[in-house]
Design a protein around this motif. Sequence first.
Motif, short mmCIF file in Angstrom:
data_model
loop_
_atom_site.label_atom_id
_atom_site.label_comp_id
_atom_site.label_asym_id
_atom_site.label_seq_id
_atom_site.Cartn_x
_atom_site.Cartn_y
_atom_site.Cartn_z
N LEU A 61 0.82 -1.22 0.00
CA LEU A 61 0.00 0.00 0.00
C LEU A 61 0.86 1.26 0.00
O LEU A 61 0.45 2.29 -0.56
CB LEU A 61 -0.93 0.01 1.21
CG LEU A 61 -2.05 -1.03 1.18
CD1 LEU A 61 -2.75 -1.09 2.53
CD2 LEU A 61 -3.04 -0.75 0.06
N GLU A 62 2.02 1.19 0.61
CA GLU A 62 2.95 2.33 0.61
C GLU A 62 3.61 2.51 -0.75
O GLU A 62 4.28 3.50 -1.00
CB GLU A 62 4.04 2.14 1.68
CG GLU A 62 3.55 2.21 3.11
CD GLU A 62 3.31 3.61 3.60
OE1 GLU A 62 3.50 4.59 2.84
OE2 GLU A 62 2.92 3.75 4.78
N GLY A 87 -3.98 -7.86 -2.95
CA GLY A 87 -5.42 -7.63 -3.08
C GLY A 87 -6.12 -7.24 -1.80
O GLY A 87 -7.24 -6.74 -1.84
N GLY A 88 -5.49 -7.50 -0.66
CA GLY A 88 -6.11 -7.16 0.61
C GLY A 88 -7.37 -7.96 0.88
O GLY A 88 -7.59 -9.03 0.30
N ALA A 89 -8.20 -7.42 1.75
CA ALA A 89 -9.41 -8.13 2.17
C ALA A 89 -10.42 -8.32 1.04
O ALA A 89 -11.22 -9.24 1.08
CB ALA A 89 -10.07 -7.38 3.32
N ASP A 90 -10.38 -7.45 0.04
CA ASP A 90 -11.37 -7.53 -1.04
C ASP A 90 -10.86 -8.24 -2.28
O ASP A 90 -11.61 -8.41 -3.24
CB ASP A 90 -11.84 -6.12 -1.40
CG ASP A 90 -12.56 -5.46 -0.24
OD1 ASP A 90 -13.29 -6.17 0.49
OD2 ASP A 90 -12.38 -4.25 -0.03
N HIS A 107 -7.79 -3.24 8.53
CA HIS A 107 -7.16 -2.33 9.48
C HIS A 107 -5.84 -1.78 8.92
O HIS A 107 -5.58 -0.59 9.02
CB HIS A 107 -6.93 -3.06 10.81
CG HIS A 107 -6.42 -2.19 11.91
ND1 HIS A 107 -7.10 -1.09 12.38
CD2 HIS A 107 -5.27 -2.25 12.63
CE1 HIS A 107 -6.41 -0.53 13.35
NE2 HIS A 107 -5.29 -1.20 13.52
N VAL A 108 -5.06 -2.64 8.32
CA VAL A 108 -3.81 -2.19 7.69
C VAL A 108 -4.13 -1.15 6.62
O VAL A 108 -3.49 -0.10 6.55
CB VAL A 108 -3.03 -3.37 7.07
CG1 VAL A 108 -1.86 -2.89 6.24
CG2 VAL A 108 -2.57 -4.33 8.17
N ASP A 109 -5.12 -1.44 5.79
CA ASP A 109 -5.51 -0.49 4.74
C ASP A 109 -5.87 0.87 5.33
O ASP A 109 -5.44 1.92 4.83
CB ASP A 109 -6.70 -1.03 3.95
CG ASP A 109 -6.35 -2.23 3.08
OD1 ASP A 109 -5.22 -2.74 3.17
OD2 ASP A 109 -7.23 -2.67 2.32
#
Length: 173
Positions: A61-62, A87-90, A107-109
């Motif tokens: 994400l960074e 992709g993260g949670a989604d 939460h990280v997002d």
Amino acid sequence: MTDVIRDIAEIDDDRPRDHRPVVREAAQSAYDALFAVPLDDPVPGVGRDLRHLIAARAAWLEGDRSAADWYLARTGGVADAADLAVGGADGAAGVRAGRRLRAALRHVDALVTRPASTTADDLAGLVAAGWSAAEIVVLGQIVGLVSYQVRVAQALRVQDDLFGHEIHEEGSR
């Protein structure tokens, strides 16, 4: 001794950091404290592999692919780690993940993309998904450390691009 920041910066020479060895050591000590998880860790719900996955997601994400890859290489037994980090949670893997992991990724997002707008409701969602207060703190500490590492690594890359030849020539004098 490992120097995570130098590793993720992927540079040969980081002499610009030599003037503050205590800061270099503190940054590495922070990594060691968060990721060298002993068997009797007081926060056992956030194991080493999961910590590295959380760090990989934060680095992704960074916008630091090198850092994300470095952390992904250490996720060990996390199924679909690369897909979860990207992709993260989604994402496809995130949708199949359990509630607890999905909440952590969300939460990280939030911490990376909109930290000032997180609320008590965000934390309540983590608790509802099964995270303890201590575990939530560890997640936040990981995100904070990765954010710092990524910024220092980027600065080192830029310095190496701009002054690398001068640094290398100084070292040969």
